[in-house]
Design an enzyme around this catalytic site. Structure first.
Site, PDB file in Angstrom:
ATOM      1  NE  ARG A 187      -5.952   1.618  -0.626  1.00 43.69           N
ATOM      2  CZ  ARG A 187      -6.383   1.334  -1.844  1.00 43.69           C
ATOM      3  NH1 ARG A 187      -7.231   2.134  -2.435  1.00 43.69           N
ATOM      4  NH2 ARG A 187      -5.960   0.255  -2.467  1.00 43.69           N
ATOM      5  CD  GLU A 212      -3.306  -0.312   0.304  1.00 43.75           C
ATOM      6  OE1 GLU A 212      -3.196   0.843  -0.139  1.00 43.75           O
ATOM      7  OE2 GLU A 212      -4.305  -1.024   0.115  1.00 43.75           O
ATOM      8  CE  LYS A 258     -32.507  30.437  13.539  1.00 47.20           C
ATOM      9  NZ  LYS A 258     -32.171  30.554  12.134  1.00 47.20           N
ATOM     10  CB  ALA A 297     -35.839  35.047   8.872  1.00 47.46           C
ATOM     11  N   GLY A 317      -8.751  -1.352   7.210  1.00 49.79           N
ATOM     12  CA  GLY A 317      -9.511  -1.808   8.372  1.00 49.79           C
ATOM     13  C   GLY A 317      -9.236  -3.260   8.727  1.00 49.79           C
ATOM     14  N   GLY A 347     -33.896  35.103   4.068  1.00 48.36           N
ATOM     15  CA  GLY A 347     -33.070  35.516   2.933  1.00 48.36           C
ATOM     16  C   GLY A 347     -33.785  36.439   1.963  1.00 48.36           C
TER      17      GLY A 347
HETATM   18  N1  GLY Z   1      -7.358  -2.217   0.947  1.00 53.05           N
HETATM   19  C1  GLY Z   1      -7.630  -2.006  -0.397  1.00 53.05           C
HETATM   20  C2  GLY Z   1      -8.763  -1.152  -0.714  1.00 53.05           C
HETATM   21  O1  GLY Z   1      -9.342  -0.529   0.167  1.00 53.05           O
HETATM   22  O2  GLY Z   1      -9.117  -1.060  -1.848  1.00 53.05           O
END
Ligand code: GLY
Length: 680
Positions: free
Chosen positions: A346, A52, A521, A608, A348, A582
């Protein structure tokens, strides 16, 4: 029994933390909205800190440590329940093409060993740096010899022998089963709607099955995190597909992962190949698309041509939880009993074991690994620079061409006593509130807010969440130690939506350091043309929010009966409109506003429609306690100067109200009478 720890999110991160904490002796519950929706199932399962090519040192270190935990972690899980995770230390080959040879040759962290076809790979090559894994550069001949079947255009590549893979779907199943078997309480189909907080602590979570409480809470809701808290986590869609190895081939021809440019091919042991993945900033837009799949197939065939004849097995997609710096948010939060474990983007699957260990250390043993400081949520909230602080009273405002010095607005000593504006026990010197919308630039907004002298600025929670223009850097743009944030529910069409957004707004204020700010609000506006508020929805939402401890400032049509009802249910102010939002039409509802002012036991804020300082002064002369003005300032030719004028007009109108105007007479009366009241 209440749990020690409640984990919100049943993906790989939430489950891994749950098991780790349970094994250390905690009573743990996991709430999962939809197990199948988690990014966990969509991933390819690459464990690839090297391939990566992660540029951030701390992140690389985190990923590297997690990959090192994988063999033991998966083996223990597998042994405990007798199921397989598909963990395989297969290595990753990263081929490159001519067009990217320069960058590609440099891509590996540190210099690796170079291999030519005449120097066969030796598994005992030393690592270039003690901390890092080995990486080997293969020239054209070596890479084709090492891996047959690569596309002709491949001119070389890197070999990362320590990268690995796990079958992420198998892992998810193993984690769920292992969590059950060690006694984690797993609740699927539970949607957490909001955090309940009191005095800086989370006191529970509101769910579709009622309130659930614990001593400590972990947020592990991935791409959906900012539905609950204003964390900068956004979905990044990835489309994927899988192919089957055809029957006529005796076995999988590819033994290692191929990681090319914007494409990877992951051979699974059960005769399938995973191909991934697109990276699309399209929110939560579901489904595979022809363009997405076409781009994947084109790249995959270029890299490994023989797969063009393999049968397609499945298509799917998922949402990576992405943060602005693409690093996860881990560790302490703004509440001592809430911990974050989200934004893994990417990585996890790779980061599950290290996240589990570091968070269990932190939550259960109060041990904070030094690495965690790199992933603290507060990195997204830098302090404002002095140039944007609210300290200056007489600034130079730019009209785009020339700089006009404005004289200081120091008031002469007042000849009358005024009380300050008090809302729900909080005191404000300024009676003018402003907003952040519609400015042409952040600088214009900053200067205008300074020039308005206001202490309350309303912010549309939804626009901050969606990073609407002008709302990206709001945390940094204003000095929130001096400005009181008034989160608003603009954009909400129903009471339910407004309640949800109000809860987010409260979190937003807390993240900006306003721990005791429960102001909201309330705007419930179903009608897009006139933007008129819905009285019934507003009353309904106000009742609920007051119950939840909010200080509610409802935006309403100038309806005296509604104003009374809102006051009766516990609203802190009422905010009748002068004319539609507005529109700049000025005071069109004077008679009704007057009745509201006469009857109100809470401050009346005219909100307003005010278009000019004369109208602002007029509203204050009626006896309004405060004004909220945004468009008339932001849309003026010179917003900062107009803000200053509105400031003066608000003060002037207030003084006029206190002084009491002269009565209107039917006939003229000479200004210099011959007889008068001054006696000599
Ligand atoms: N880990 C690769 C991707 O998220 O595509």
């Amino acid at each position: 029994m209440t749990s020690d720890i409640l984990i919100i999110g049943g993906g790989v991160i939430g489950l891994a933390i749950a098991i780790e904490l349970k094994l250390r002796g905690a009573h743990v519950t996991v709430l999962c909205r939809d197990f199948q929706a988690a990014a966990t199932h969509a991933a390819a399962g690459m464990l690839a800190p090297d391939a990566e090519n992660i540029p951030d040192e701390a992140m690389y270190s985190l990923c590297w440590r997690s990959r090192s935990l994988y063999p033991d972690w998966t083996r223990k899980l597998e042994d405990s329940i007798g199921l397989n995770t598909g963990y395989r230390p297969c290595g990753i080959l990263a081929p490159i093409y001519e067009e990217s040879r320069g960058a590609g040759e440099q891509r590996s962290r540190g210099a690796g060993e170079a291999i030519s076809s005449s120097s066969p790979l030796s598994p005992s090559f030393p690592s270039p740096h003690a901390r890092e894994s080995p990486a080997y550069w293969l020239d054209r001949a070596a890479i084709h010899q090492y891996q047959s079947g690569l596309g002709d255009e491949v001119v070389g590549g890197w070999w990362y022998p320590e990268d690995a893979q796990v079958d992420n779907r198998a892992l998810a199943h193993v984690l769920w089963t292992a969590a059950e078997s060690v006694g984690v309480e797993l609740k699927d189909g539970i949607t957490v709607e909001a955090f309940l907080q009191q005095q800086g602590q989370v006191t529970g979570v509101q769910t579709n099955a009622g309130v659930i409480r614990a001593a400590h809470y972990v947020l592990a809701t991935g791409a959906w995190s900012n539905e609950l808290l204003p964390l900068p986590v956004r979905p990044r869609k990835g489309q994927m597909l899988s192919l089957r190895v055809p029957e006529f081939l005796p076995e999988l021809p590819l033994k290692r992962i191929l990681f090319g440019q914007d494409i990877y091919i992951v051979p699974r042991s059960e005769r399938s190949l995973i191909i991934g993945a697109t990276s699309e900033d399209v929110g939560f837009t579901p489904h595979n698309t022809p363009a997405g799949i076409q781009s994947l197939l084109q790249r995959a065939i270029r890299l490994y041509p023989q797969l063009q004849d393999y049968p397609i097995q499945e298509f799917w997609w998922g949402f990576r939880p992405t943060t602005p710096d693409e690093l996860p948010i881990l560790g302490a939060s703004h509440c001592p009993n809430l911990t974050f474990a989200t934004g893994h983007y990417r990585n996890g699957i790779l980061l599950a074991p290290i996240t589990a260990v570091l968070l269990a250390d932190l939550i259960w043993e109060q041990k904070s690994d030094p690495l965690l400081s790199n992933f603290h949520y507060s990195r997204f909230h830098t302090q404002p620079s002095t140039s944007t602080s609210m300290l200056t009273h007489s600034a130079n405002f730019s009209n785009g061409h020339r700089h006009h010095p404005i004289v200081s607005s120091e008031n002469p000593p007042l000849l009358t006593q005024d009380s300050t504006l008090v809302i729900a026990g909080k005191t404000f010197q300024s009676r003018l509130m402003t907003g952040t919308g519609k400015y042409r630039s952040i600088e214009e907004m900053q200067q205008s807010i300074t020039a308005s002298g206001c202490q309350i600025v309303t912010v549309a929670v939804r626009r901050v969440q969606t990073k609407a223009p002008g709302h990206e850097g709001l945390a940094e743009a204003l000095d929130w130690t001096k400005i009181w944030m008034l989160p608003n529910t603009a954009g909400c069409q129903t009471a339910d939506e407004a309640i949800r957004v109000a809860r987010l707004g409260r979190e937003m204020a807390k993240l900006l350091g306003q721990e005791d700010n429960n102001f909201v609000k309330l705007e419930v506006i179903p009608d897009p043309k006139y933007l008129l508020p819905d009285p019934i929805g507003t009353l309904e939402a106000a009742k609920q929010l007051v119950k939840e401890g909010f200080v509610v400032l409802p935006y309403i049509n100038a309806d005296p009966m509604l104003a009374k009802h809102l006051e009766d249910v516990g609203c802190a102010t009422v905010m009748p409109l002068a004319s539609p939002i507005g529109s700049g039409q000025g005071l069109k509802t004077t008679a009704n506003i007057q009745i509201i002012i006469e009857n109100a036991g809470v401050p009346v804020v005219v909100d307003a429609g005010i278009g000019s300082p004369s109208e602002a002064a007029q509203a204050m002369e009626l006896g309004a306690d405060a004004l909220l003005i945004n468009s008339a300032i932001a849309l003026s030719q010179n917003p900062a100067v107009m803000a200053h004028a509105m400031n003066l007009a608000t003060v002037a109108g207030r003084l006029a109200y206190l002084a009491g105007r002269m009565p209107i007479k039917d006939y003229a009366s000479a200004s210099s009478p011959l007889t008068g009241t001054i006696t000599s």
